[in-house]
Design a protein around this motif. Structure first.
Motif, short mmCIF file in Angstrom:
data_model
loop_
_atom_site.label_atom_id
_atom_site.label_comp_id
_atom_site.label_asym_id
_atom_site.label_seq_id
_atom_site.Cartn_x
_atom_site.Cartn_y
_atom_site.Cartn_z
N THR A 6 1.16 -3.61 -5.06
CA THR A 6 -0.10 -2.97 -5.41
C THR A 6 -1.17 -3.36 -4.41
O THR A 6 -1.30 -4.53 -4.05
CB THR A 6 -0.55 -3.38 -6.82
N LEU A 7 -1.93 -2.39 -3.96
CA LEU A 7 -3.10 -2.66 -3.12
C LEU A 7 -4.31 -2.58 -4.03
O LEU A 7 -4.57 -1.53 -4.64
CB LEU A 7 -3.20 -1.65 -1.97
N ASN A 9 -8.44 -3.89 -5.05
CA ASN A 9 -9.75 -4.49 -4.86
C ASN A 9 -10.72 -3.69 -5.72
O ASN A 9 -10.77 -2.47 -5.62
CB ASN A 9 -10.19 -4.47 -3.40
N LYS A 16 -8.80 0.37 1.17
CA LYS A 16 -7.59 0.25 0.35
C LYS A 16 -6.67 1.46 0.53
O LYS A 16 -5.47 1.31 0.78
CB LYS A 16 -8.00 0.07 -1.12
N THR A 19 -5.35 1.74 4.04
CA THR A 19 -4.26 0.79 4.23
C THR A 19 -2.98 1.29 3.58
O THR A 19 -1.89 1.19 4.17
CB THR A 19 -4.65 -0.59 3.67
N THR A 20 -3.07 1.83 2.38
CA THR A 20 -1.89 2.34 1.69
C THR A 20 -1.19 3.41 2.52
O THR A 20 0.04 3.36 2.73
CB THR A 20 -2.27 2.92 0.32
N LEU A 123 4.45 1.47 -2.78
CA LEU A 123 3.07 1.02 -2.60
C LEU A 123 2.19 1.73 -3.62
O LEU A 123 2.18 2.96 -3.69
CB LEU A 123 2.57 1.32 -1.19
N ASP A 125 -1.51 2.59 -4.84
CA ASP A 125 -2.93 2.62 -4.48
C ASP A 125 -3.74 2.64 -5.76
O ASP A 125 -3.76 3.64 -6.48
CB ASP A 125 -3.21 3.87 -3.63
N LEU A 145 -1.45 -6.88 -2.58
CA LEU A 145 -2.08 -6.98 -1.27
C LEU A 145 -3.56 -6.66 -1.45
O LEU A 145 -3.91 -5.62 -2.03
CB LEU A 145 -1.43 -6.00 -0.28
N PRO A 147 -7.00 -5.81 0.34
CA PRO A 147 -7.83 -5.51 1.50
C PRO A 147 -9.23 -6.08 1.28
O PRO A 147 -9.83 -5.86 0.23
CB PRO A 147 -7.86 -3.97 1.55
#
Length: 252
Positions: A6-7, A9, A16, A19-20, A123, A125, A145, A147
């Protein structure tokens, strides 16, 4: 079995979704099968990969409601090996739909488990909040993860997020790990960016990725063309950074 990351924040605008998309695309270059699951009602991961998410009915919301199975909602992308389950504003109502479900924190986990055998990396998002959707993502994941924008209030928000991660570890998902903290939007011209980098590295050491994502106009432009940076401008500094991040994760 595929690895689920999981990304997350709770602060918006930290890179985010960027990045994904780009991490997923570059991991796929390593001949890995990658699935992006967009649980942000803004739907930016899908639009950033060329989908018209506002009119797309085969989406995350229909999947979580059980109206469509995963085969129906998985979309291929122009990147070989990279698929996506898109989202749109319909997903904003999912908290109401699940309010009477005693297992509402585990709904996404149940849907993801059958997909692990089909993908090397999944992944997620997540939205810029710490609500039910993000909790579901953390409960379903192997790691998270983060960011982290190289700006003044970054560490303040990070402390709150790490507190939530510890809570999820203690109550819902004891095997959840920190994949790493990714420093984003770094501007080498400012003393503040360098100070944030130094502060984060001194606090978290090896939990911080070696690669730093720079501020880069091309990274901002690429989503409007529905392309990851590796397609839009593979020679840009942003592309090189995400390529190195993928290598750091795949060969960790």
């Amino acid at each position: 079995m595929g690895k689920v990351i999981t990304l997350a924040n709770q602060k918006g605008g930290v890179g985010k979704t960027t990045t994904t998309i780009n991490l997923g695309a570059y991991i796929a270059e390593h001949r890995k099968k990658v699935l992006i699951i967009d649980i942000d009602p803004q739907g930016n991961a899908g639009s950033g990969l060329g989908l018209d998410v506002m009119t797309e009915e085969k989406n995350m919301y229909k999947w979580l409601l059980g109206e469509l199975d995963h085969n129906a909602v998985i979309h291929t992308t122009k990147i070989e090996g990279l698929d996506i389950i898109p989202s749109n504003i319909d997903l904003a109502g999912i908290e109401i739909d699940l309010r009477d479900n005693d297992q509402r924190d585990f709904v996404l986990k149940g849907f993801i488990e059958p997909l692990r055998s089909q993908y090397d990396y999944i992944l997620i998002d997540s939205p810029p909040s710490l609500g039910l959707l993000t909790i579901n993502a953390l409960t379903a994941s192997d790691s998270v993860l983060i960011p982290l924008q190289c700006e003044y209030f970054a560490l303040e928000g990070l402390t709150q997020l790490l507190r939530i991660i510890k809570l999820v570890q203690s109550k819902l998902n004891p095997s959840l790990l920190l994949e790493g903290i990714l420093l984003t939007m770094y501007d080498s011209r400012t003393r503040l960016s360098s100070q944030v980098v130094n502060d984060v590295r001194s606090h978290f050491g090896k939990q911080v990725f070696e690669v730093i994502i720079p501020r880069n106009v091309k990274l901002s432009e690429a989503p409007s063309f529905g392309e990851p940076i590796g397609v839009y401008d593979p020679a840009s500094t942003g592309a090189m950074a995400y390529k190195n991040l993928a290598r750091e994760i795949v060969y960790k």
